[in-house]
Design a protein around this motif. Structure first.
Motif, PDB file in Angstrom:
ATOM      1  N   ASP A  34       6.461  23.901  -8.602  1.00 46.58           N
ATOM      2  CA  ASP A  34       7.701  23.948  -9.383  1.00 46.58           C
ATOM      3  C   ASP A  34       7.791  25.227 -10.198  1.00 46.58           C
ATOM      4  N   SER A  63      11.762  18.640  -4.453  1.00 48.30           N
ATOM      5  CA  SER A  63      11.642  18.763  -5.900  1.00 48.30           C
ATOM      6  C   SER A  63      13.031  18.973  -6.499  1.00 48.30           C
ATOM      7  N   THR A  80      13.364  20.049  -9.695  1.00 46.45           N
ATOM      8  CA  THR A  80      13.179  20.887 -10.880  1.00 46.45           C
ATOM      9  C   THR A  80      14.126  22.079 -10.888  1.00 46.45           C
TER      10      THR A  80
END
Length: 299
Positions: A109, A244, A246
């Protein structure tokens, strides 16, 4: 990859080839990209150059000939398209390395945020923010796990004073929302890993109705890219079998921050009104005042 997916991947890559084609060493690099998509998705430019029998500069020039700033930008999209062709279990199997799964996830991330920071075009976010500010209504299409990105963006945009709604509950709701859109309105399509057919359909129908369409995605499908006025490329590779969120959340936060700056007076008034209503409804927990300690007894 399956034959169908491989054909799709090859078709996409060949559409990037300039009209006169690629020759010599650049053609050798292209052949590696087409025949070994997994290797191209994960290996460095130096490793790929060695396989193709060329130098690193040739790999860079080939990426630029295909319309990318360089090898990292091309590899980001190659990897996103490769991973979207895999099942959830296959995606999970692709990720292994040193350290615990949680630490690898955090590092990935952090890498994705650094990549996003280097490549994000702030001018595109300003274009989207100004379009939303001018629109009579804005619909955000987001499904699956990345519905969270759409919900956060819509919630904060409404708090900033703009009529924005997220559609995350199925095709019937989406059809009704698109039917209510017209010229000058906005549709934002958010999709990572795999693209829902309903999202593509909504984007294209909206565009045909004069709606301004924008997309946040990790791999721009031609069908979605053709409908979108602007496409924001967001790295979304996760360490497990799901993408992800993020970097997607970071883009949503950047976009709503830009939106709030379009008309600060409007946003300020909206926030004040919301604060007053929160107080009236008693929504927020308030910590009780610390009691004053008793005075010591007099002598």
């Amino acid at each position: 990859m399956t034959e169908r997916v491989a054909d799709s991947f090859e078709d996409w890559l060949r559409t990037r080839v300039p009209p006169r084609g690629l020759r010599g060493k650049a053609a050798a690099v292209l052949e590696i990209l087409l025949s070994q998509p997994r290797r191209a998705s994960f290996e460095s430019a130096a490793e790929l150059a060695q396989v193709a029998g060329v130098n690193v500069a040739t790999v860079t020039r080939t990426a630029q000939a295909l319309g990318f700033a360089g090898w990292p930008a091309l590899q980001q999209e190659l990897r996103a398209r490769y991973l979207s062709s895999l099942s959830a279990g296959q995606v999970a199997a692709e990720h292994h390395g040193n350290g615990s799964p949680s630490s690898r996830s955090l590092r990935r991330d952090l890498d994705s945020l650094a990549l996003l920071n280097r490549r994000l075009d702030e001018g595109v976010l300003l274009t989207i923010a100004e379009a939303v500010a001018a629109a009579g209504r804005t619909v955000i299409v987001a499904d699956g796990s990345y519905a969270a990105v759409g919900l956060a963006l819509a919630h904060n945009a409404r708090l900033a004073g703009y009529p924005v709604a997220a559609v995350t509950n199925g095709d019937a709701e989406l059809a009704n929302a698109v039917a209510a859109l017209g010229a000058g309105d906005v549709l934002v399509a958010i999709s990572f890993w795999r693209l829902y057919e309903s999202t593509v359909l909504a984007a294209n129908v909206a565009r045909s109705r004069g709606v301004r369409v924008f997309a946040l995605t990790d791999a721009a499908s031609p069908a979605l890219a053709e409908a979108a006025e602007e496409v924001v490329m967001v790295p979304a590779e996760g360490e497990a079998f799901f993408p992800s969120l993020t970097a997607g959340m970071a883009v949503a936060q950047a976009l709503v921050t830009q939106l709030a700056a379009v008309d600060p007076a409007r946003t300020g008034a909206s926030i004040e009104a919301a604060e007053a209503m929160w107080t009236r409804f008693g929504l927020l927990h308030r910590r009780p005042a610390t009691p004053t300690p008793p005075s010591p007894p007099s002598a």
